[in-house]
Enzyme design. Structure first.
Site, PDB file in Angstrom:
ATOM      1  N   ARG A  70      -8.711  63.321  69.551  1.00 42.51           N
ATOM      2  CA  ARG A  70      -9.482  62.130  70.041  1.00 42.51           C
ATOM      3  C   ARG A  70      -9.714  61.041  68.922  1.00 42.51           C
ATOM      4  NH1 ARG A  70     -14.536  63.383  73.257  1.00 42.51           N
ATOM      5  NH2 ARG A  70     -14.853  61.125  73.371  1.00 42.51           N
ATOM      6  N   GLN A 101     -22.275  54.459  75.669  1.00 43.66           N
ATOM      7  CA  GLN A 101     -22.216  55.909  75.789  1.00 43.66           C
ATOM      8  C   GLN A 101     -20.995  56.374  74.986  1.00 43.66           C
ATOM      9  OE1 GLN A 101     -22.820  57.027  80.173  1.00 43.66           O
ATOM     10  NE2 GLN A 101     -22.030  54.942  80.242  1.00 43.66           N
ATOM     11  N   ASP A 104     -16.651  56.083  70.060  1.00 45.74           N
ATOM     12  CA  ASP A 104     -15.415  55.614  69.445  1.00 45.74           C
ATOM     13  C   ASP A 104     -15.680  54.737  68.364  1.00 45.74           C
ATOM     14  OD1 ASP A 104     -14.421  53.930  72.244  1.00 45.74           O
ATOM     15  OD2 ASP A 104     -15.736  53.041  70.758  1.00 45.74           O
ATOM     16  N   HIS A 119     -24.933  58.523  72.752  1.00 45.32           N
ATOM     17  CA  HIS A 119     -24.086  59.976  72.874  1.00 45.32           C
ATOM     18  C   HIS A 119     -23.511  60.210  71.463  1.00 45.32           C
ATOM     19  CE1 HIS A 119     -23.641  59.300  77.378  1.00 45.32           C
ATOM     20  NE2 HIS A 119     -24.641  59.829  76.958  1.00 45.32           N
ATOM     21  N   CYS A 127     -23.642  69.833  60.034  1.00 47.91           N
ATOM     22  CA  CYS A 127     -23.550  71.270  59.937  1.00 47.91           C
ATOM     23  C   CYS A 127     -24.428  71.885  60.889  1.00 47.91           C
ATOM     24  CB  CYS A 127     -23.825  71.677  58.504  1.00 47.91           C
ATOM     25  SG  CYS A 127     -23.674  73.286  58.045  1.00 47.91           S
ATOM     26  N   GLY A 186     -17.870  49.095  82.518  1.00 46.11           N
ATOM     27  CA  GLY A 186     -16.852  50.305  82.411  1.00 46.11           C
ATOM     28  C   GLY A 186     -17.426  51.481  82.503  1.00 46.11           C
ATOM     29  N   GLU A 214     -13.328  49.224  89.373  1.00 43.29           N
ATOM     30  CA  GLU A 214     -13.921  49.858  90.811  1.00 43.29           C
ATOM     31  C   GLU A 214     -15.372  49.701  90.949  1.00 43.29           C
ATOM     32  OE1 GLU A 214     -11.921  53.642  90.814  1.00 43.29           O
ATOM     33  OE2 GLU A 214     -13.835  54.706  89.882  1.00 43.29           O
TER      34      GLU A 214
HETATM   35  C1  BV8 Z   1     -29.550  65.455  78.977  1.00 40.27           C
HETATM   36  C2  BV8 Z   1     -20.240  62.476  74.078  1.00 40.27           C
HETATM   37  C3  BV8 Z   1     -31.682  66.553  79.265  1.00 40.27           C
HETATM   38  C4  BV8 Z   1     -19.509  63.456  73.688  1.00 40.27           C
HETATM   39  C5  BV8 Z   1     -20.916  62.571  76.450  1.00 40.27           C
HETATM   40  C6  BV8 Z   1     -26.701  70.408  84.902  1.00 40.27           C
HETATM   41  C7  BV8 Z   1     -26.982  71.227  83.735  1.00 40.27           C
HETATM   42  C8  BV8 Z   1     -27.148  70.596  82.481  1.00 40.27           C
HETATM   43  C9  BV8 Z   1     -27.253  68.987  82.511  1.00 40.27           C
HETATM   44  C10 BV8 Z   1     -27.123  68.590  83.647  1.00 40.27           C
HETATM   45  C11 BV8 Z   1     -26.832  69.253  84.856  1.00 40.27           C
HETATM   46  N1  BV8 Z   1     -26.550  68.124  85.809  1.00 40.27           N
HETATM   47  C12 BV8 Z   1     -26.989  66.798  85.231  1.00 40.27           C
HETATM   48  C13 BV8 Z   1     -27.031  67.083  84.005  1.00 40.27           C
HETATM   49  C14 BV8 Z   1     -27.206  66.211  82.963  1.00 40.27           C
HETATM   50  C15 BV8 Z   1     -26.116  65.864  82.243  1.00 40.27           C
HETATM   51  C16 BV8 Z   1     -25.188  65.105  83.206  1.00 40.27           C
HETATM   52  O1  BV8 Z   1     -25.393  63.901  83.315  1.00 40.27           O
HETATM   53  N2  BV8 Z   1     -24.171  65.673  83.649  1.00 40.27           N
HETATM   54  C17 BV8 Z   1     -23.070  65.006  84.576  1.00 40.27           C
HETATM   55  C18 BV8 Z   1     -21.647  65.417  84.572  1.00 40.27           C
HETATM   56  C19 BV8 Z   1     -23.665  65.009  86.175  1.00 40.27           C
HETATM   57  N3  BV8 Z   1     -26.351  65.162  81.112  1.00 40.27           N
HETATM   58  C20 BV8 Z   1     -26.795  65.565  80.041  1.00 40.27           C
HETATM   59  O2  BV8 Z   1     -26.582  66.904  79.860  1.00 40.27           O
HETATM   60  C21 BV8 Z   1     -27.338  64.527  79.159  1.00 40.27           C
HETATM   61  N4  BV8 Z   1     -28.311  65.353  78.339  1.00 40.27           N
HETATM   62  O3  BV8 Z   1     -29.680  65.199  80.124  1.00 40.27           O
HETATM   63  O4  BV8 Z   1     -30.528  66.239  78.243  1.00 40.27           O
HETATM   64  C22 BV8 Z   1     -31.239  67.879  79.392  1.00 40.27           C
HETATM   65  C23 BV8 Z   1     -31.085  68.917  78.663  1.00 40.27           C
HETATM   66  C24 BV8 Z   1     -30.926  70.269  78.946  1.00 40.27           C
HETATM   67  C25 BV8 Z   1     -30.603  70.397  80.203  1.00 40.27           C
HETATM   68  C26 BV8 Z   1     -30.593  69.476  81.126  1.00 40.27           C
HETATM   69  C27 BV8 Z   1     -30.845  68.205  80.755  1.00 40.27           C
HETATM   70  C28 BV8 Z   1     -26.263  64.456  77.800  1.00 40.27           C
HETATM   71  C29 BV8 Z   1     -25.159  63.749  78.317  1.00 40.27           C
HETATM   72  C30 BV8 Z   1     -24.179  63.359  77.307  1.00 40.27           C
HETATM   73  C31 BV8 Z   1     -22.788  63.973  77.324  1.00 40.27           C
HETATM   74  N5  BV8 Z   1     -21.959  63.632  76.269  1.00 40.27           N
HETATM   75  N6  BV8 Z   1     -20.156  62.068  75.565  1.00 40.27           N
HETATM   76  C32 BV8 Z   1     -17.959  63.036  73.897  1.00 40.27           C
HETATM   77  O5  BV8 Z   1     -17.718  62.010  74.025  1.00 40.27           O
HETATM   78  O6  BV8 Z   1     -17.130  63.927  73.254  1.00 40.27           O
HETATM   79  S1  BV8 Z   1     -20.649  62.048  78.069  1.00 40.27           S
HETATM   80  C33 BV8 Z   1     -19.209  61.218  78.351  1.00 40.27           C
HETATM   81  O7  BV8 Z   1     -19.119  60.678  79.594  1.00 40.27           O
HETATM   82  C34 BV8 Z   1     -19.066  60.137  77.549  1.00 40.27           C
HETATM   83  O8  BV8 Z   1     -19.914  59.821  76.375  1.00 40.27           O
HETATM   84  C35 BV8 Z   1     -18.670  58.965  78.494  1.00 40.27           C
HETATM   85  O9  BV8 Z   1     -18.882  57.685  77.869  1.00 40.27           O
HETATM   86  C36 BV8 Z   1     -19.616  59.439  79.555  1.00 40.27           C
HETATM   87  C37 BV8 Z   1     -19.798  58.719  80.518  1.00 40.27           C
HETATM   88  O10 BV8 Z   1     -18.587  58.503  81.214  1.00 40.27           O
HETATM   89  P1  BV8 Z   1     -17.991  56.976  81.396  1.00 40.27           P
HETATM   90  O11 BV8 Z   1     -18.354  56.291  80.148  1.00 40.27           O
HETATM   91  O12 BV8 Z   1     -18.822  56.578  82.750  1.00 40.27           O
HETATM   92  O13 BV8 Z   1     -16.517  57.246  81.665  1.00 40.27           O
HETATM   93  P2  BV8 Z   1     -15.771  57.436  82.952  1.00 40.27           P
HETATM   94  O14 BV8 Z   1     -14.249  57.855  82.554  1.00 40.27           O
HETATM   95  O15 BV8 Z   1     -16.625  58.552  83.529  1.00 40.27           O
HETATM   96  O16 BV8 Z   1     -15.768  56.092  83.781  1.00 40.27           O
HETATM   97  C38 BV8 Z   1     -14.874  54.920  83.263  1.00 40.27           C
HETATM   98  C39 BV8 Z   1     -15.143  53.882  84.144  1.00 40.27           C
HETATM   99  O17 BV8 Z   1     -14.526  52.688  83.391  1.00 40.27           O
HETATM  100  C40 BV8 Z   1     -14.883  54.017  85.407  1.00 40.27           C
HETATM  101  O18 BV8 Z   1     -15.829  53.645  86.362  1.00 40.27           O
HETATM  102  C41 BV8 Z   1     -13.451  53.154  85.511  1.00 40.27           C
HETATM  103  O19 BV8 Z   1     -13.369  52.450  86.831  1.00 40.27           O
HETATM  104  C42 BV8 Z   1     -13.851  52.050  84.656  1.00 40.27           C
HETATM  105  N7  BV8 Z   1     -12.874  51.457  83.850  1.00 40.27           N
HETATM  106  C43 BV8 Z   1     -11.366  51.906  83.521  1.00 40.27           C
HETATM  107  N8  BV8 Z   1     -10.808  50.930  82.799  1.00 40.27           N
HETATM  108  C44 BV8 Z   1     -11.651  49.913  83.028  1.00 40.27           C
HETATM  109  C45 BV8 Z   1     -12.822  50.118  83.637  1.00 40.27           C
HETATM  110  N9  BV8 Z   1     -13.818  49.169  83.558  1.00 40.27           N
HETATM  111  C46 BV8 Z   1     -13.589  47.849  83.130  1.00 40.27           C
HETATM  112  N10 BV8 Z   1     -12.545  47.487  82.628  1.00 40.27           N
HETATM  113  C47 BV8 Z   1     -11.449  48.461  82.379  1.00 40.27           C
HETATM  114  N11 BV8 Z   1     -10.437  47.944  81.937  1.00 40.27           N
HETATM  115 ZN    ZN Z   2     -23.949  73.311  55.839  1.00 44.25          ZN
END
Ligand code: BV8
Ligand code: ZN
Length: 238
Positions: A70, A101, A104, A119, A127, A186, A214
């Site tokens: 990435r 979120q 990049d 994020h 480290c 987005g 969408e």
């Molecule tokens: C937290 C960094 C408290 C890394 C990312 C069960 C167990 C544990 C946790 C959970 C659980 N259930 C729920 C949770 C909470 C969890 C969560 O939300 N899970 C989801 C899957 C349900 N969240 C967490 O764990 C967060 N921490 O809650 O802390 C806690 C602590 C302990 C235990 C529980 C809770 C931390 C979340 C952060 C994760 N890290 N990224 C990396 O990037 O490598 S998230 C990752 O997804 C990216 O940051 C990304 O940005 C983010 C969200 O995705 P989107 O940005 O929306 O991207 P996506 O592809 O989904 O959608 C793209 C959109 O763009 C689409 O709608 C598409 O239509 C649109 N699009 C496409 N092209 C275009 C466009 N729009 C306009 N123009 C275009 N051209």
């Molecule tokens: Zn170190």
């Protein structure tokens, strides 16, 4: 849709405070794959499987290969008109907060100054031993990279199951609560707590606009939805 765009453009122009939340979709037109789109796969893994402390603990080399891939891809792309339009909008608006979120760094590269990276950043490494943190733009010779202290380095991002920086959370929700206009651009609005920012703004009286190819936000949150690529729609809101 033109009169709707006209209406939203006017609301932004007269807004005291504008908040924007972006997700992977704002970088899609730069060529960065989104997470949940078809191209969101890497070697048949989904982000949720690799962006976790467990995955890193089990196979740090595999997780780092994904991040190195990435980093290489992102280093080779440019911001797109969506990023530039938001940097321009910031200059023209009294109070403007850009919450992303994305890890990049493309908003900052496009000239946005007040950016909250909820994020973290893919250019940051931390480290796991001595917690030293650095921005590292060069590709690593060996994976997983190791700190001078001997411990493994990890990407400076927030993984699933990890808590966000409390300062980031309060700044983001504080800004949303004071927004006159909020753009949600987005994002599939799946990942928490970012996905709750739109509802926070709406319940505090903001006019919430979704910009997406969408529909992802429900009608109870979005006052309006502009359907189309962010790179085409955002410049028309200036
Ligand atoms: C937290 C960094 C408290 C890394 C990312 C069960 C167990 C544990 C946790 C959970 C659980 N259930 C729920 C949770 C909470 C969890 C969560 O939300 N899970 C989801 C899957 C349900 N969240 C967490 O764990 C967060 N921490 O809650 O802390 C806690 C602590 C302990 C235990 C529980 C809770 C931390 C979340 C952060 C994760 N890290 N990224 C990396 O990037 O490598 S998230 C990752 O997804 C990216 O940051 C990304 O940005 C983010 C969200 O995705 P989107 O940005 O929306 O991207 P996506 O592809 O989904 O959608 C793209 C959109 O763009 C689409 O709608 C598409 O239509 C649109 N699009 C496409 N092209 C275009 C466009 N729009 C306009 N123009 C275009 N051209
Ligand atoms: Zn170190």
């Amino acid at each position: 849709m033109t009169d709707e765009i006209e209406h939203i453009r006017a609301l932004i122009a007269e807004a005291g405070s504008v908040v924007v939340l972006t997700g992977a979709g704002v970088s899609a037109e730069s060529g960065v794959p989104t997470f949940r789109g078809a191209e969101g796969l890497w070697r048949n893994f989904r982000a949720e499987e690799l962006a976790t402390p467990e995955a890193f603990g089990k196979d740090p080399k595999l997780v780092w290969e994904w991040y190195a891939w990435r980093r290489g891809l992102i280093a080779a792309v440019e911001p797109n008109p969506a990023h530039y339009a938001l940097a321009e909008m910031e200059k023209k608006t009294g109070r403007f907060t850009l919450i992303t979120q994305n890890v990049d760094g493309l908003h900052t590269l496009a000239g946005s100054s007040n950016v909250i990276e909820m994020h973290g950043s893919i250019w940051q490494v931390r480290c796991t031993g001595c917690a030293i943190e650095n921005v590292e733009r060069e590709a690593f010779e060996t994976l997983p990279p190791v700190c001078a202290c001997g411990a493994l380095l990890r990407p400076g991002v927030v993984w699933f199951g990890e808590s966000l920086d409390p300062g980031v959370v309060s700044a983001s929700f504080g800004a949303a609560a004071e927004a006159d206009v909020m753009l949600v651009v987005g994002t599939s609005s799946v990942v928490q707590p970012a996905a709750s920012l739109g509802a926070e703004a709406r319940s505090a009286g903001a006019y919430v606009v979704e910009v997406n190819i969408e529909r992802a936000l429900g009608g109870s949150v979005a006052n309006a939805t502009l359907t189309g690529p962010a790179g085409e729609l955002l410049p028309r809101l200036l």
